[in-house]
Design a protein around this motif. Structure first.
Motif, short mmCIF file in Angstrom:
data_model
loop_
_atom_site.label_atom_id
_atom_site.label_comp_id
_atom_site.label_asym_id
_atom_site.label_seq_id
_atom_site.Cartn_x
_atom_site.Cartn_y
_atom_site.Cartn_z
N THR A 27 -20.35 -56.07 -51.92
CA THR A 27 -20.92 -54.85 -51.36
C THR A 27 -20.87 -54.92 -49.84
OG1 THR A 27 -22.44 -54.67 -53.22
CG2 THR A 27 -22.95 -53.36 -51.28
N VAL A 28 -20.32 -53.85 -49.22
CA VAL A 28 -20.22 -53.78 -47.76
C VAL A 28 -20.73 -52.42 -47.29
CG1 VAL A 28 -18.26 -55.38 -47.64
CG2 VAL A 28 -17.84 -52.92 -47.81
N PRO A 29 -21.19 -52.32 -46.04
CA PRO A 29 -21.57 -51.00 -45.51
C PRO A 29 -20.35 -50.09 -45.44
CG PRO A 29 -22.34 -52.77 -44.07
CD PRO A 29 -21.42 -53.39 -45.07
N SER A 30 -20.55 -48.82 -45.65
CA SER A 30 -19.46 -47.85 -45.53
C SER A 30 -19.18 -47.60 -44.05
CB SER A 30 -19.84 -46.53 -46.20
OG SER A 30 -18.84 -45.56 -45.96
N LYS A 31 -17.91 -47.69 -43.66
CA LYS A 31 -17.52 -47.38 -42.29
C LYS A 31 -17.65 -45.89 -41.99
CE LYS A 31 -14.12 -50.95 -41.19
NZ LYS A 31 -12.70 -51.16 -40.82
N TYR A 32 -17.60 -45.08 -43.05
CA TYR A 32 -17.59 -43.62 -42.88
C TYR A 32 -18.78 -42.99 -43.56
CZ TYR A 32 -12.92 -45.12 -41.68
OH TYR A 32 -11.87 -45.78 -41.13
N SER A 33 -19.95 -43.56 -43.39
CA SER A 33 -21.15 -43.07 -44.04
C SER A 33 -21.51 -41.66 -43.56
CB SER A 33 -22.32 -44.02 -43.75
OG SER A 33 -23.49 -43.54 -44.33
N ALA A 34 -21.80 -40.78 -44.50
CA ALA A 34 -22.26 -39.44 -44.16
C ALA A 34 -23.74 -39.47 -43.78
CB ALA A 34 -22.05 -38.49 -45.33
N PHE A 35 -24.43 -40.52 -44.20
CA PHE A 35 -25.85 -40.65 -43.91
C PHE A 35 -26.06 -41.48 -42.65
CE2 PHE A 35 -25.65 -40.27 -48.55
CZ PHE A 35 -26.50 -39.19 -48.74
N LYS A 36 -27.21 -41.26 -42.00
CA LYS A 36 -27.60 -42.04 -40.83
C LYS A 36 -29.05 -42.47 -41.01
CE LYS A 36 -23.81 -41.11 -38.52
NZ LYS A 36 -22.69 -41.78 -39.07
N LEU A 37 -29.39 -43.65 -40.50
CA LEU A 37 -30.77 -44.13 -40.54
C LEU A 37 -31.49 -43.75 -39.25
CD1 LEU A 37 -30.50 -47.66 -42.18
CD2 LEU A 37 -31.61 -45.63 -43.08
N GLU A 38 -31.32 -42.51 -38.84
CA GLU A 38 -31.93 -42.02 -37.60
C GLU A 38 -32.72 -40.76 -37.91
OE1 GLU A 38 -28.49 -41.23 -35.30
OE2 GLU A 38 -27.98 -43.32 -35.02
N GLY A 39 -33.86 -40.62 -37.26
CA GLY A 39 -34.66 -39.41 -37.43
C GLY A 39 -35.68 -39.53 -38.54
N GLU A 40 -36.26 -38.42 -38.86
CA GLU A 40 -37.29 -38.34 -39.90
C GLU A 40 -36.76 -37.53 -41.08
OE1 GLU A 40 -40.44 -39.67 -39.71
OE2 GLU A 40 -39.77 -40.63 -37.85
N LEU A 41 -37.28 -37.84 -42.26
CA LEU A 41 -36.91 -37.07 -43.45
C LEU A 41 -37.48 -35.66 -43.32
CD1 LEU A 41 -35.63 -37.06 -46.28
CD2 LEU A 41 -37.86 -37.69 -47.18
N GLN A 42 -36.62 -34.66 -43.47
CA GLN A 42 -37.02 -33.26 -43.38
C GLN A 42 -36.69 -32.56 -44.68
OE1 GLN A 42 -34.77 -31.92 -40.03
NE2 GLN A 42 -36.00 -33.04 -38.55
N GLU A 43 -37.71 -32.14 -45.40
CA GLU A 43 -37.52 -31.44 -46.66
C GLU A 43 -37.64 -29.94 -46.42
OE1 GLU A 43 -40.56 -33.05 -49.11
OE2 GLU A 43 -39.57 -34.98 -49.31
N GLU A 44 -36.87 -29.17 -47.17
CA GLU A 44 -36.89 -27.72 -47.01
C GLU A 44 -36.85 -27.07 -48.39
OE1 GLU A 44 -33.99 -24.37 -45.14
OE2 GLU A 44 -34.34 -26.18 -43.94
N ARG A 45 -37.70 -26.09 -48.58
CA ARG A 45 -37.70 -25.30 -49.82
C ARG A 45 -37.47 -23.84 -49.49
NH1 ARG A 45 -39.40 -27.63 -54.55
NH2 ARG A 45 -40.43 -29.63 -54.33
N SER A 46 -36.65 -23.22 -50.30
CA SER A 46 -36.39 -21.79 -50.16
C SER A 46 -36.34 -21.21 -51.57
CB SER A 46 -35.06 -21.56 -49.43
OG SER A 46 -34.78 -20.18 -49.36
N GLY A 47 -37.45 -20.66 -52.01
CA GLY A 47 -37.54 -20.17 -53.39
C GLY A 47 -37.44 -21.32 -54.35
N ILE A 48 -36.45 -21.27 -55.25
CA ILE A 48 -36.27 -22.35 -56.22
C ILE A 48 -35.38 -23.47 -55.69
CG2 ILE A 48 -36.64 -20.83 -58.20
CD1 ILE A 48 -33.57 -20.83 -58.58
N TYR A 49 -34.84 -23.31 -54.48
CA TYR A 49 -33.91 -24.29 -53.93
C TYR A 49 -34.64 -25.34 -53.10
CZ TYR A 49 -30.67 -20.72 -55.38
OH TYR A 49 -29.99 -19.80 -56.13
N PHE A 50 -34.13 -26.57 -53.18
CA PHE A 50 -34.73 -27.69 -52.47
C PHE A 50 -33.63 -28.50 -51.81
CE2 PHE A 50 -36.35 -32.10 -52.48
CZ PHE A 50 -37.46 -31.91 -51.69
N SER A 51 -33.83 -28.86 -50.54
CA SER A 51 -32.84 -29.68 -49.84
C SER A 51 -33.57 -30.59 -48.85
CB SER A 51 -31.83 -28.80 -49.10
OG SER A 51 -32.45 -28.07 -48.07
N CYS A 52 -32.84 -31.58 -48.36
CA CYS A 52 -33.37 -32.44 -47.31
C CYS A 52 -32.20 -32.98 -46.49
CB CYS A 52 -34.23 -33.57 -47.87
SG CYS A 52 -33.40 -34.67 -49.00
#
Length: 116
Positions: free
Chosen positions: A75-100
């Motif tokens: 197992t190795v870190p991904s060189k092209y990670s779409a995720f970052k370990l920076e910032g705070e988790l931000q959750e958003e709801r819009s009606g029945i939809y949920f994202s973060c």
């Protein structure tokens, strides 16, 4: 910024990474399953450990040293990670939809040293 969205039809989370458009050259595999890179070097093959970031974990035989041949699963870190370990988790709801936001880290699990 990447975003995780809940797919309500399949009850799964989906990553939306608009900054990382994929092109056919990113998938150097023929239809018959053979690997086709111009340089013929696969960073995930045994012996090419220097072409990947330092390993996070590995199942090894004969007590071989990290970041060297002798591994079974690696197992190795991904060189092209779409995720970052920076910032705070931000959750958003819009009606029945949920994202973060895409807060986290991606890793690559190489399940076989002979994976052609």
């Amino acid at each position: 910024m990447p975003e995780l969205r809940k797919d309500l039809l399949h009850d799964k989370w989906v990553l939306i990474a608009t900054e990382q458009a994929l092109e056919p050259r990113f998938f150097p595999i023929n239809r018959n399953g053979t690997y086709v890179r111009k340089d013929k070097v696969c960073p995930f093959c045994a012996g090419n450990e220097s072409l990947t970031p330092p390993e996070i974990a590995a199942v090894r035989k004969d007590n071989s040293v990290p970041d060297s041949p002798g591994w079974i699963v690696r197992t190795v870190p991904s060189k092209y990670s779409a995720f970052k370990l920076e910032g705070e988790l931000q959750e958003e709801r819009s009606g029945i939809y949920f994202s973060c936001n895409g807060l986290g880290k991606q890793e690559v699990v190489i399940g076989n040293s002979d994976h052609n």
